[in-house]
Design a protein around this motif. Structure first.
Motif, PDB file in Angstrom:
ATOM      1  N   HIS A 129      57.702 -20.580  29.081  1.00  0.00           N
ATOM      2  CA  HIS A 129      58.702 -19.516  28.933  1.00  0.00           C
ATOM      3  C   HIS A 129      58.706 -18.969  27.510  1.00  0.00           C
ATOM      4  O   HIS A 129      58.762 -17.749  27.292  1.00  0.00           O
ATOM      5  CB  HIS A 129      60.079 -20.065  29.293  1.00  0.00           C
ATOM      6  CG  HIS A 129      61.128 -19.019  29.458  1.00  0.00           C
ATOM      7  ND1 HIS A 129      61.883 -18.550  28.396  1.00  0.00           N
ATOM      8  CD2 HIS A 129      61.557 -18.342  30.556  1.00  0.00           C
ATOM      9  CE1 HIS A 129      62.733 -17.643  28.835  1.00  0.00           C
ATOM     10  NE2 HIS A 129      62.563 -17.492  30.137  1.00  0.00           N
ATOM     11  N   ARG A 134      54.272 -15.234  32.835  1.00  0.00           N
ATOM     12  CA  ARG A 134      54.943 -14.868  34.078  1.00  0.00           C
ATOM     13  C   ARG A 134      54.572 -15.830  35.201  1.00  0.00           C
ATOM     14  O   ARG A 134      55.332 -16.012  36.145  1.00  0.00           O
ATOM     15  CB  ARG A 134      54.580 -13.443  34.491  1.00  0.00           C
ATOM     16  CG  ARG A 134      55.089 -12.361  33.543  1.00  0.00           C
ATOM     17  CD  ARG A 134      54.818 -10.958  34.086  1.00  0.00           C
ATOM     18  NE  ARG A 134      55.556 -10.694  35.315  1.00  0.00           N
ATOM     19  CZ  ARG A 134      54.984 -10.545  36.518  1.00  0.00           C
ATOM     20  NH1 ARG A 134      53.658 -10.639  36.643  1.00  0.00           N
ATOM     21  NH2 ARG A 134      55.715 -10.304  37.594  1.00  0.00           N
ATOM     22  N   ALA A 153      61.357 -21.355  39.034  1.00  0.00           N
ATOM     23  CA  ALA A 153      62.414 -20.534  39.619  1.00  0.00           C
ATOM     24  C   ALA A 153      63.607 -20.442  38.683  1.00  0.00           C
ATOM     25  O   ALA A 153      64.184 -19.363  38.495  1.00  0.00           O
ATOM     26  CB  ALA A 153      62.837 -21.117  40.965  1.00  0.00           C
ATOM     27  N   ARG A 154      63.941 -21.565  38.083  1.00  0.00           N
ATOM     28  CA  ARG A 154      65.092 -21.584  37.172  1.00  0.00           C
ATOM     29  C   ARG A 154      64.834 -20.730  35.934  1.00  0.00           C
ATOM     30  O   ARG A 154      65.760 -20.134  35.369  1.00  0.00           O
ATOM     31  CB  ARG A 154      65.374 -23.031  36.757  1.00  0.00           C
ATOM     32  CG  ARG A 154      66.712 -23.247  36.096  1.00  0.00           C
ATOM     33  CD  ARG A 154      67.830 -23.073  37.094  1.00  0.00           C
ATOM     34  NE  ARG A 154      69.122 -23.355  36.488  1.00  0.00           N
ATOM     35  CZ  ARG A 154      70.280 -23.128  37.071  1.00  0.00           C
ATOM     36  NH1 ARG A 154      70.314 -22.610  38.288  1.00  0.00           N
ATOM     37  NH2 ARG A 154      71.414 -23.414  36.467  1.00  0.00           N
ATOM     38  N   ASN A 156      62.908 -18.045  35.910  1.00  0.00           N
ATOM     39  CA  ASN A 156      62.534 -16.701  36.341  1.00  0.00           C
ATOM     40  C   ASN A 156      61.043 -16.440  36.133  1.00  0.00           C
ATOM     41  O   ASN A 156      60.635 -15.364  35.705  1.00  0.00           O
ATOM     42  CB  ASN A 156      63.367 -15.635  35.614  1.00  0.00           C
ATOM     43  CG  ASN A 156      63.327 -14.294  36.320  1.00  0.00           C
ATOM     44  OD1 ASN A 156      63.159 -14.227  37.541  1.00  0.00           O
ATOM     45  ND2 ASN A 156      63.468 -13.217  35.562  1.00  0.00           N
ATOM     46  N   MET A 157      60.225 -17.453  36.463  1.00  0.00           N
ATOM     47  CA  MET A 157      58.780 -17.313  36.426  1.00  0.00           C
ATOM     48  C   MET A 157      58.232 -17.523  37.839  1.00  0.00           C
ATOM     49  O   MET A 157      58.900 -18.093  38.703  1.00  0.00           O
ATOM     50  CB  MET A 157      58.160 -18.342  35.469  1.00  0.00           C
ATOM     51  CG  MET A 157      58.565 -18.169  34.018  1.00  0.00           C
ATOM     52  SD  MET A 157      57.786 -19.384  32.886  1.00  0.00           S
ATOM     53  CE  MET A 157      58.637 -20.902  33.369  1.00  0.00           C
ATOM     54  N   HIS A 158      57.010 -17.047  38.076  1.00  0.00           N
ATOM     55  CA  HIS A 158      56.343 -17.256  39.353  1.00  0.00           C
ATOM     56  C   HIS A 158      55.505 -18.529  39.294  1.00  0.00           C
ATOM     57  O   HIS A 158      54.958 -18.873  38.239  1.00  0.00           O
ATOM     58  CB  HIS A 158      55.435 -16.078  39.697  1.00  0.00           C
ATOM     59  CG  HIS A 158      56.140 -14.760  39.737  1.00  0.00           C
ATOM     60  ND1 HIS A 158      57.070 -14.444  40.709  1.00  0.00           N
ATOM     61  CD2 HIS A 158      56.063 -13.670  38.926  1.00  0.00           C
ATOM     62  CE1 HIS A 158      57.532 -13.231  40.498  1.00  0.00           C
ATOM     63  NE2 HIS A 158      56.937 -12.736  39.418  1.00  0.00           N
TER      64      HIS A 158
END
Length: 440
Positions: A129, A134, A153-154, A156-158
Motif C-alpha cells: 500500500h 493496485r 480488500a481492507r 482497497n487493493m486487488h
C-alpha cells in the motif's frame, strides 16, 4: 534506526528489493537487519505493556504493538485487522499423552482469517500500500490466499490467488472468494504456482506476498515476541513449529535471536521443526545431507497447509535450527490425524498441519530429546474449521479409506466420535448416553 535489506547468502545490501524479492547478485533470499539498534529492554517491555490499554488502531494490533522491532511504515499505510493477540492455552491431556509436565499451545489460528499468516500479511500488505501497488498476488495452499485477500480488500487493493487445482481445502478457498480475490486454479502443484507467480511479477506491476517477501517474516516474528511476553519473558525449553514453506519457523527463530541480542530474554529456547512424512524435503536435507543442499520433491500429505515440496525459506530455517540447537522430525499421516484428535480432545482444535507439532513432540519425547519436566510450547498455525472435511472423515472412520494406512486405523478408533443416527425416541437417546458413560 533504519531497517536494511541484506542477502542471507552473499551479504549484499540492496537499497530496494527486486520484484521477486531475490538477491540480484546470487538469487538467494533477502532479510531485514537493523544496524545499530539499541534499546533498553525494560523500556520496551513497559511500552508494549502500556499499549495494551490504548485505543489506537496500531496499539490494538498484536503485531504493530511491537513496531519498534519492525521496518518503519507510516501509520496512514498500515492495514490492520487487529491481528495477533492470540491465546496461549494449557494442554493438560496432550501433556499426559506426550509424557511432559508442562505443555502449552500458542494458537495462531485465532487470528482474523484464522491462521498465522495474518501476522505477516499486515506488514507486507501495508508495504504494498505504501508503494502504491493496485494488485497483490500469492501462490497458496489456502491460508496465505485467505489472508492476502482479506488484507488487500481492507486496503482497497486487488488480489490475485494462484492455487493448485484439487489440492486445497475448500474451507480456505471460500475465504479468498468472499474477500474478492481473482482466484486461478492451476493444473500443477504449489511449487508450480510459485514458478508462474515469479514470472508474473517480473512482467506486471503486481506485488508478491508469499513468504519470500521479507516484510512477511518481520510481521510473523511478532508471534514469538507476544509469546514471550505472555510467559513473563521466561523462555520455554522448547518451541515446536510445523514445517511447510518454512517462513514461519524462520520468523519465530529470527525473533528469538533478536530478543536474546536485545536482552529481552536471557536464553534461547530450542526451536524444532516438524514435517509431514510425505512432504519432508527439509527433514531429508538435514538428515541425509547435513543441510548442505535441499532436493525438491513431489509433496503428498492431507495436511494441505504444509504440502510443499520445495520450501523457499529452508536456508533461513536451517540457520535458526542450528543456532537454537533444535531438531527436525517427520511424522506420518496417521500420527498427524491422531494428534489432531488429541488436541481437539483438550477443547482447542486445529487444522491438520498444526497437529504435526504434537505428533512430533511425542517422537522427540521418546527419543529423549525433550525431557519430562521441560516446558514446551506448540505453535498451532490454523483453526479447526480451516479443513472441516478432514475432521469429518476422521471421525466417520473413512479418512484413510483406500490408502496404505487403512489397515492401521484401528489404533485411532478410540478418538473417533462419529454421529449416531437414532429414532426420535427418548429411550434411544438415554441408551446412547448410558453407553457413552460406560465407555468414558
Amino acid at each position: 534506526m533504519t531497517a536494511q535489506l541484506r542477502c542471507i547468502a552473499c551479504g549484499a545490501t540492496p537499497a530496494s528489493p527486486a520484484q521477486d524479492f531475490r538477491c540480484a547478485n546470487c538469487g538467494d533470499l533477502l532479510e531485514f537487519v537493523f544496524p545499530g539498534r539499541d534499546f533498553e529492554s525494560a523500556t520496551l517491555k513497559s511500552t508494549w505493556h502500556t499499549r495494551k490499554a490504548s485505543s489506537d488502531k496500531l496499539d490494538q494490533s498484536g503485531v504493530w504493538r511491537f513496531r519498534e522491532l519492525l521496518p518503519h511504515i507510516p501509520e496512514e499505510h498500515a492495514i490492520t485487522l487487529r491481528e495477533g493477540n492470540t491465546p496461549l492455552y494449557d494442554l493438560p491431556r496432550c501433556a499426559q499423552i506426550a509424557g511432559v509436565e508442562n505443555l502449552q499451545a500458542k494458537h495462531q489460528g485465532m487470528n482474523p482469517t484464522a491462521s498465522f499468516k495474518d501476522t505477516g500479511m499486515t506488514v507486507a500488505a501495508s508495504s504494498a500500500h505504501q508503494q502504491g501497488f493496485r494488485w497483490v498476488a500469492c501462490a497458496s495452499t489456502g491460508n496465505t490466499s485467505a489472508s492476502m485477500a482479506a488484507y488487500a480488500a481492507r486496503g482497497n487493493m486487488h488480489s490475485l490467488v494462484l492455487i493448485p487445482e484439487g489440492k486445497i481445502s475448500w474451507g480456505k478457498l471460500s475465504q479468498s472468494l468472499d474477500y474478492g480475490a481473482l482466484t486461478c486454479q492451476l493444473r500443477t502443484d504449489f511449487d508450480g504456482c510459485v514458478r508462474i507467480l515469479n514470472e508474473l511479477v517480473r512482467q506486471k506491476p503486481v506485488y508478491l506476498l508469499n513468504s519470500v517477501n521479507p516484510y512477511r517474516i518481520e510481521g510473523q516474528k511478532t508471534a514469538a515476541i507476544e509469546l514471550l511476553e505472555q510467559l513473563s519473558w521466561e523462555p520455554p525449553d522448547h518451541i515446536i513449529v510445523p514445517g511447510g514453506n518454512l517462513g514461519n519457523s524462520s520468523a519465530i527463530g529470527k525473533a528469538l535471536l533478536e530478543m536474546r541480542d536485545l536482552k529481552l530474554i536471557s536464553r534461547l529456547p530450542k526451536l524444532s521443526i516438524i514435517q509431514a512424512q510425505g512432504a519432508n524435503p527439509f527433514y531429508r536435507s538435514v538428515k541425509d545431507f547435513g543441510g548442505t543442499k535441499l532436493e525438491p520433491m513431489t509433496a503428498d500429505t492431507q495436511a494441505t497447509a504444509i504440502r510443499i515440496g520445495n520450501p523457499a525459506s529452508w536456508k533461513k530455517a536451517l540457520r535458526v535450527l542450528r543456532e537454537t540447537a533444535g531438531e527436525v522430525e517427520q511424522v506420518s499421516e496417521l500420527e498427524i490425524a491422531e494428534a489432531k484428535a488429541e488436541i481437539g480432545a483438550d477443547g482447542i482444535g486445529c487444522e491438520p498441519a498444526s497437529a504435526v507439532t504434537l505428533a512430533g513432540l511425542k517422537k522427540l519425547r521418546k527419543q529423549g530429546i525433550v525431557k519430562p519436566r521441560e516446558t514446551v510450547v506448540l505453535i498451532l498455525t490454523g483453526h479447526l474449521l480451516k479443513d472441516p472435511d478432514f475432521t469429518i472423515k476422521f471421525h466417520r472412520g473413512d479418512l484413510f479409506t483406500g490408502t496404505p494406512d487403512d489397515p492401521k486405523t484401528a489404533q485411532t478408533s478410540r478418538l473417533q466420535r462419529a454421529p449416531i443416527v437414532l429414532d426420535a425416541d427418548l429411550g434411544a437417546v438415554i441408551a446412547a448416553l448410558d453407553a457413552a458413560e460406560r465407555n468414558s
